[in-house]
Enzyme design. Structure first.
Site, PDB file in Angstrom:
ATOM      1  N   HIS A 111       0.808  -1.226   0.000  1.00 60.48           N
ATOM      2  CA  HIS A 111       0.000   0.000   0.000  1.00 60.48           C
ATOM      3  C   HIS A 111       0.840   1.274   0.000  1.00 60.48           C
ATOM      4  O   HIS A 111       0.344   2.339   0.345  1.00 60.48           O
ATOM      5  CB  HIS A 111      -0.966   0.001   1.211  1.00 60.48           C
ATOM      6  CG  HIS A 111      -2.092  -0.966   1.080  1.00 60.48           C
ATOM      7  ND1 HIS A 111      -2.928  -1.315   2.120  1.00 60.48           N
ATOM      8  CD2 HIS A 111      -2.546  -1.667   0.000  1.00 60.48           C
ATOM      9  CE1 HIS A 111      -3.835  -2.182   1.691  1.00 60.48           C
ATOM     10  NE2 HIS A 111      -3.620  -2.426   0.416  1.00 60.48           N
ATOM     11  N   CYS A 119       6.016  11.483  -8.332  1.00 54.90           N
ATOM     12  CA  CYS A 119       5.656  12.495  -9.326  1.00 54.90           C
ATOM     13  C   CYS A 119       4.542  11.904 -10.202  1.00 54.90           C
ATOM     14  O   CYS A 119       4.710  10.815 -10.767  1.00 54.90           O
ATOM     15  CB  CYS A 119       6.876  12.851 -10.177  1.00 54.90           C
ATOM     16  SG  CYS A 119       6.443  13.896 -11.584  1.00 54.90           S
ATOM     17  N   SER A 180      -7.738  -6.394   9.817  1.00 59.05           N
ATOM     18  CA  SER A 180      -9.171  -6.692   9.958  1.00 59.05           C
ATOM     19  C   SER A 180      -9.718  -7.453   8.756  1.00 59.05           C
ATOM     20  O   SER A 180     -10.872  -7.848   8.752  1.00 59.05           O
ATOM     21  CB  SER A 180      -9.955  -5.388  10.131  1.00 59.05           C
ATOM     22  OG  SER A 180      -9.782  -4.573   8.991  1.00 59.05           O
ATOM     23  N   ASN A 204      -4.490 -12.163  15.692  1.00 56.91           N
ATOM     24  CA  ASN A 204      -5.128 -10.849  15.790  1.00 56.91           C
ATOM     25  C   ASN A 204      -5.665 -10.641  17.204  1.00 56.91           C
ATOM     26  O   ASN A 204      -5.854 -11.596  17.954  1.00 56.91           O
ATOM     27  CB  ASN A 204      -6.287 -10.760  14.777  1.00 56.91           C
ATOM     28  CG  ASN A 204      -6.601  -9.327  14.386  1.00 56.91           C
ATOM     29  OD1 ASN A 204      -5.733  -8.595  13.928  1.00 56.91           O
ATOM     30  ND2 ASN A 204      -7.843  -8.909  14.597  1.00 56.91           N
TER      31      ASN A 204
HETATM   32  N1  APR Z   1      -2.432  -6.636  18.383  1.00 60.16           N
HETATM   33  C1  APR Z   1      -3.006  -7.371  17.391  1.00 60.16           C
HETATM   34  N2  APR Z   1      -4.025  -6.925  16.619  1.00 60.16           N
HETATM   35  C2  APR Z   1      -4.490  -5.685  16.875  1.00 60.16           C
HETATM   36  C3  APR Z   1      -3.946  -4.860  17.887  1.00 60.16           C
HETATM   37  C4  APR Z   1      -2.866  -5.385  18.660  1.00 60.16           C
HETATM   38  N3  APR Z   1      -2.286  -4.679  19.646  1.00 60.16           N
HETATM   39  N4  APR Z   1      -4.627  -3.673  17.888  1.00 60.16           N
HETATM   40  C5  APR Z   1      -5.552  -3.766  16.925  1.00 60.16           C
HETATM   41  N5  APR Z   1      -5.491  -4.984  16.310  1.00 60.16           N
HETATM   42  C6  APR Z   1      -6.296  -5.500  15.202  1.00 60.16           C
HETATM   43  C7  APR Z   1      -7.736  -4.995  15.213  1.00 60.16           C
HETATM   44  O1  APR Z   1      -8.542  -5.876  15.991  1.00 60.16           O
HETATM   45  C8  APR Z   1      -8.098  -5.071  13.727  1.00 60.16           C
HETATM   46  O2  APR Z   1      -8.622  -6.356  13.385  1.00 60.16           O
HETATM   47  O3  APR Z   1      -5.733  -4.988  14.005  1.00 60.16           O
HETATM   48  C9  APR Z   1      -6.738  -4.877  13.027  1.00 60.16           C
HETATM   49  C10 APR Z   1      -6.581  -3.520  12.364  1.00 60.16           C
HETATM   50  O4  APR Z   1      -7.525  -3.386  11.349  1.00 60.16           O
HETATM   51  P1  APR Z   1      -7.644  -2.099  10.453  1.00 60.16           P
HETATM   52  O5  APR Z   1      -7.641  -0.891  11.296  1.00 60.16           O
HETATM   53  O6  APR Z   1      -8.793  -2.302   9.525  1.00 60.16           O
HETATM   54  O7  APR Z   1      -6.262  -2.070   9.621  1.00 60.16           O
HETATM   55  P2  APR Z   1      -5.819  -2.908   8.345  1.00 60.16           P
HETATM   56  O8  APR Z   1      -6.488  -4.228   8.306  1.00 60.16           O
HETATM   57  O9  APR Z   1      -4.343  -2.872   8.317  1.00 60.16           O
HETATM   58  O10 APR Z   1      -6.381  -2.003   7.172  1.00 60.16           O
HETATM   59  C11 APR Z   1      -6.124  -2.380   5.837  1.00 60.16           C
HETATM   60  O11 APR Z   1      -7.150  -0.400   4.991  1.00 60.16           O
HETATM   61  O12 APR Z   1      -7.467   1.895   5.146  1.00 60.16           O
HETATM   62  C12 APR Z   1      -6.818   0.889   4.480  1.00 60.16           C
HETATM   63  O13 APR Z   1      -4.866   1.038   3.227  1.00 60.16           O
HETATM   64  C13 APR Z   1      -5.338   1.015   4.546  1.00 60.16           C
HETATM   65  O14 APR Z   1      -3.637  -0.659   4.770  1.00 60.16           O
HETATM   66  C14 APR Z   1      -4.888  -0.229   5.260  1.00 60.16           C
HETATM   67  C15 APR Z   1      -6.006  -1.205   4.936  1.00 60.16           C
END
Ligand code: APR
Length: 243
Positions: A111, A119, A180, A204
């Site tokens: 990402h 650019c 997530s 997770n």
């Molecule tokens: N340890 C393990 N897991 C955790 C922790 C922790 N301390 N804290 C939060 N989480 C988990 C949450 O329960 C959730 O399932 O991490 C996950 C984060 O999910 P998102 O916020 O949706 O992030 P992500 O899955 O990386 O998002 C994917 O979405 O917005 C776009 O491009 C962006 O790369 C990003 C993509």
């Protein structure tokens, strides 16, 4: 399968959460109090570039503060890469640089990267200064207004997809850590790994939309779960068999 030789690992915002970087979906679809559509889509950038530059300048500022450092989960994946008798590839959805700061070598930023800019006229990628905006002249074409954050926004194609797909199809073990599983195509990586015969495991904080599709699930904080899991893997205590 005789033993695990090729491990592919997807990481998401959850692995960096305990380093002090906010995850994306913890607050009703808001990211640092902004609508994701406003700050993470090409349409949002076209509508209000000033807001988008400011948002990423703030994120970059935050990332480079002294208190933001890799946590034991990032460090455990480096240990795995160094000590595992086989190959380890990390595919991260994160735009921070905490995996590389911890010392990870085999790493794909699907990402993009917060500390880079691109650019739009030449597609050349540069290390970003701490601040840039629509008035910053581009290093290659010298024009203002041509630089954008080197970030994949919603509606754009992630980077290195061929390499990622090949690695997943060729894996013995696929781990999904701290994501997530809501954003395509990362949300279906477990299927490509499964197609290639890999065992799939999710680590997770809580269960996700995809948890049931994995062969095994481990729940807890990444900073504890990942080091424990890596030690098990290095001891040979993770069976390659799909139960
Ligand atoms: N340890 C393990 N897991 C955790 C922790 C922790 N301390 N804290 C939060 N989480 C988990 C949450 O329960 C959730 O399932 O991490 C996950 C984060 O999910 P998102 O916020 O949706 O992030 P992500 O899955 O990386 O998002 C994917 O979405 O917005 C776009 O491009 C962006 O790369 C990003 C993509």
């Amino acid at each position: 399968m005789e033993s695990i030789k090729k491990i592919t690992i997807l990481t998401g915002a959850g692995i960096s959460a305990e380093s002090g970087i906010s995850t994306f979906r913890d607050q009703n679809g808001l990211w640092e109090n902004h609508e994701i559509e406003d700050v993470a889509t090409p349409e949002g950038f076209a509508r209000n570039p000033e807001l988008v530059y400011k948002f990423y300048n703030q994120r970059r500022f935050q990332l480079t503060q002294d208190n933001i450092v890799p946590n034991p989960a990032h460090e455990a994946l480096v240990k795995l890469e160094k000590e595992f008798d086989g190959s380890v590839l990390i595919i991260t959805q994160n735009v921070d640089d905490l995996h590389e700061r911890a010392g990870q070598e085999s790493l794909i930023h699907m990402h993009g990267e917060l500390l880079k800019m691109r650019c739009v006229a030449t597609n050349k990628i540069y290390k970003s200064p701490s601040f840039f905006d629509q008035d910053t002249a581009c290093p290659c074409c010298q024009e203002v207004g041509n630089l954008r954050p080197h970030i994949v926004w919603f509606g754009e194609m992630p980077f290195y997809m061929d390499k990622i797909q090949n690695a997943l199809l060729d894996s013995d073990l696929f781990l999904s850590i701290g994501t997530s599983a809501q954003v395509y195509p990362a949300s279906i990586f477990y299927r490509w790994a499964e197609q290639g015969g890999a065992k799939t495991i999710e680590l997770n904080l809580e269960s996700t939309a995809a948890s049931e599709r994995f062969n095994e699930n481990y729940q807890g904080r990444a900073s504890e779960l990942v080091p424990e899991f890596v030690d098990k893997l290095l001891r040979g205590d993770i069976s390659p068999e799909v139960s």
